[in-house]
Design an enzyme around this catalytic site. Structure first.
Site, PDB file in Angstrom:
ATOM      1  N   SER A  27       5.888  -9.181  -6.535  1.00  0.00           N
ATOM      2  CA  SER A  27       5.610  -8.147  -6.493  1.00  0.00           C
ATOM      3  C   SER A  27       5.065  -7.395  -7.706  1.00  0.00           C
ATOM      4  O   SER A  27       4.892  -8.166  -8.763  1.00  0.00           O
ATOM      5  CB  SER A  27       6.910  -7.087  -6.129  1.00  0.00           C
ATOM      6  OG  SER A  27       6.394  -5.585  -6.121  1.00  0.00           O
ATOM      7  N   ARG A  28       4.654  -6.142  -8.047  1.00  0.00           N
ATOM      8  CA  ARG A  28       4.266  -5.514  -9.119  1.00  0.00           C
ATOM      9  C   ARG A  28       5.104  -5.687 -10.094  1.00  0.00           C
ATOM     10  O   ARG A  28       4.990  -5.370 -11.395  1.00  0.00           O
ATOM     11  CB  ARG A  28       3.577  -4.482  -9.034  1.00  0.00           C
ATOM     12  CG  ARG A  28       2.293  -4.633  -8.359  1.00  0.00           C
ATOM     13  CD  ARG A  28       1.561  -3.322  -8.054  1.00  0.00           C
ATOM     14  NE  ARG A  28       2.437  -2.428  -7.368  1.00  0.00           N
ATOM     15  CZ  ARG A  28       1.847  -1.081  -6.710  1.00  0.00           C
ATOM     16  NH1 ARG A  28       0.761  -0.643  -7.216  1.00  0.00           N
ATOM     17  NH2 ARG A  28       2.592  -0.498  -6.000  1.00  0.00           N
ATOM     18  N   TYR A  49       2.151 -11.614  -9.305  1.00  0.00           N
ATOM     19  CA  TYR A  49       1.637 -12.475  -8.275  1.00  0.00           C
ATOM     20  C   TYR A  49       1.323 -13.926  -8.878  1.00  0.00           C
ATOM     21  O   TYR A  49       1.419 -14.945  -8.245  1.00  0.00           O
ATOM     22  CB  TYR A  49       0.366 -11.989  -7.935  1.00  0.00           C
ATOM     23  CG  TYR A  49       0.349 -10.639  -7.380  1.00  0.00           C
ATOM     24  CD1 TYR A  49       1.526  -9.996  -6.412  1.00  0.00           C
ATOM     25  CD2 TYR A  49      -0.425  -9.808  -7.071  1.00  0.00           C
ATOM     26  CE1 TYR A  49       1.671  -8.975  -5.868  1.00  0.00           C
ATOM     27  CE2 TYR A  49      -0.484  -8.406  -6.573  1.00  0.00           C
ATOM     28  CZ  TYR A  49       0.863  -8.007  -6.112  1.00  0.00           C
ATOM     29  OH  TYR A  49       1.131  -6.853  -5.538  1.00  0.00           O
ATOM     30  N   HIS A  70      -7.734  -6.986  -1.789  1.00  0.00           N
ATOM     31  CA  HIS A  70      -7.509  -7.989  -0.839  1.00  0.00           C
ATOM     32  C   HIS A  70      -8.552  -9.124  -1.606  1.00  0.00           C
ATOM     33  O   HIS A  70      -8.091 -10.134  -1.759  1.00  0.00           O
ATOM     34  CB  HIS A  70      -7.970  -8.029   0.412  1.00  0.00           C
ATOM     35  CG  HIS A  70      -6.778  -7.376   1.385  1.00  0.00           C
ATOM     36  ND1 HIS A  70      -6.996  -7.006   2.564  1.00  0.00           N
ATOM     37  CD2 HIS A  70      -5.728  -6.872   0.944  1.00  0.00           C
ATOM     38  CE1 HIS A  70      -6.118  -6.418   3.280  1.00  0.00           C
ATOM     39  NE2 HIS A  70      -5.150  -6.488   2.271  1.00  0.00           N
ATOM     40  N   LYS A  88      -5.154  -7.387   7.454  1.00  0.00           N
ATOM     41  CA  LYS A  88      -6.459  -7.021   7.644  1.00  0.00           C
ATOM     42  C   LYS A  88      -6.439  -5.295   7.185  1.00  0.00           C
ATOM     43  O   LYS A  88      -5.653  -4.592   7.116  1.00  0.00           O
ATOM     44  CB  LYS A  88      -6.776  -7.099   9.383  1.00  0.00           C
ATOM     45  CG  LYS A  88      -5.951  -5.750  10.151  1.00  0.00           C
ATOM     46  CD  LYS A  88      -5.023  -6.250  10.880  1.00  0.00           C
ATOM     47  CE  LYS A  88      -4.111  -5.226  11.290  1.00  0.00           C
ATOM     48  NZ  LYS A  88      -3.113  -4.887  10.069  1.00  0.00           N
ATOM     49  N   ASP A 169      -8.842   1.325   8.577  1.00  0.00           N
ATOM     50  CA  ASP A 169      -7.594   1.236   8.782  1.00  0.00           C
ATOM     51  C   ASP A 169      -7.237   1.023  10.404  1.00  0.00           C
ATOM     52  O   ASP A 169      -6.402   0.462  10.515  1.00  0.00           O
ATOM     53  CB  ASP A 169      -6.767   2.539   7.971  1.00  0.00           C
ATOM     54  CG  ASP A 169      -5.409   2.388   7.935  1.00  0.00           C
ATOM     55  OD1 ASP A 169      -4.674   1.753   7.120  1.00  0.00           O
ATOM     56  OD2 ASP A 169      -4.731   2.974   9.105  1.00  0.00           O
TER      57      ASP A 169
END
Length: 321
Positions: A27-28, A49, A70, A88, A169
């Site tokens: 995570s960040r 990451y 992405h 997606k 979305d």
């Protein structure tokens, strides 16, 4: 990779997959990663990451970040030599995806779009019915996915800086469904959309015309609860899939009569099926899934580009052609 809502859905279902398990989360921040790992009993937690990807025990990475990220996140994982399942929409546009596919193929690395709908038992049954010609020649596909989200101009659904809008979305579902049935290369594309005050599409309609007069009628929305059903009409019957994106049932009608209903009585959400596909393909030593190969994902991404082109919708971060 990431610890938001969709990552939670995926990891909860991953516990039901028969050929893989959640081993690490990145995570960040380390705090977020540890909280996620504790909640889902994941052995390793990383505050970046890069640290996640440096772990040699990680076989495959599920990219669960927002779609404008992405391209960079997938490339980061591929450069680390990892197999990648990417949420997606795969990327924001086809140019980004072309770059990822070229690199993955050059390095002979696994890469797949996480279009979980393709792997659901009910959708597999629909494909079997179609392959067997149970409704004759398919002539018309209708699919809708829309919901009314709370208005938040800074949120990901409405913020152009975050790739907001209904097409990417919600629209990815009906467009991918139509591509599954009729292909991703229609002869003619007609589309219209309502662009809201933030400049993104809040609802849209698309009409795809294929050779021999086959048609797909698709709708998507983030400010309208338009329903989430799909229909496939053929010369001798139809197939109805309620709530098609996470389908649990599908009904076949032949010559006006209900002929067969498939019921998936799973208790899980359904993400485990796409995870198991990753495991199967990797175990077979392959780099692409035959269920949703990279060329099809790219064709769908190009189709999404063409759909929004007449709307004049370009995101601020997109490179000018």
């Amino acid at each position: 990779m990431a610890s938001g809502w969709i990552a939670e859905q995926f990891v909860e279902d991953l516990a039901h997959a028969g050929n893989g398990e959640a081993y690490a989360v990145g995570s960040r921040s380390l705090e977020k990663a540890k909280a996620f790992a504790d909640k889902y009993y994941i052995p390793q937690a990383y505050g970046s990451y890069e640290e996640l990807l440096a772990d040699a025990n990680v076989d495959a990475v599920y990219v669960a970040t927002p779609h404008p990220l992405h391209k960079d996140n997938v490339m980061l994982a591929l450069r680390a030599g990892k197999a990648v399942l990417c949420e997606k929409p795969f990327t924001v546009n086809s140019a980004e995806l072309e770059e990822l596919i070229a690199y993955a193929r050059e390095r002979k690395l696994f890469l797949m779009e996480a279009m979980w709908t393709r792997f659901l038992p009910a959708i597999r049954q629909v494909r079997e019915w179609l392959a067997a010609g149970r409704i004759g020649e398919v002539r018309l596909v209708k699919a809708d996915f829309g919901f009314r989200a709370d208005w938040n101009p800074a949120g990901r659904l409405f913020n152009p800086e975050l790739g907001g809008g209904a097409l990417l979305d919600a629209g990815i579902y009906p467009v991918s469904f139509a591509a599954m049935v009729l292909g991703a290369n229609p002869q003619r594309i007609q589309s219209t959309a309502h662009l809201g005050e933030t400049g993104v599409d809040e609802h849209f309609s698309v009409l795809l015309t294929y050779e021999d007069g086959k048609i797909a009628s698709l709708n998507g929305a983030v400010r309208l609860a338009i329903g989430n059903d799909a229909y496939i009409h053929g010369t001798h019957g139809k197939i109805y899939i309620p709530g098609f994106l996470n389908a649990k049932t599908a009904t076949l009608y032949a010559d006006g009569e209900e002929a067969e209903t498939f019921i998936d009585d799973r208790e899980t959400k359904g993400y485990a099926f796409e995870a198991e596909e990753v495991g199967r393909v990797l175990s077979a030593g392959l780099t692409e899934s035959a269920e949703i190969p990279l060329d099809e994902s790219l064709a769908i991404m190009r189709l999404l580009d063409k759909i929004r082109e007449p709307w004049g919708l370009r995101y601020p971060f997109e490179k000018q052609a």
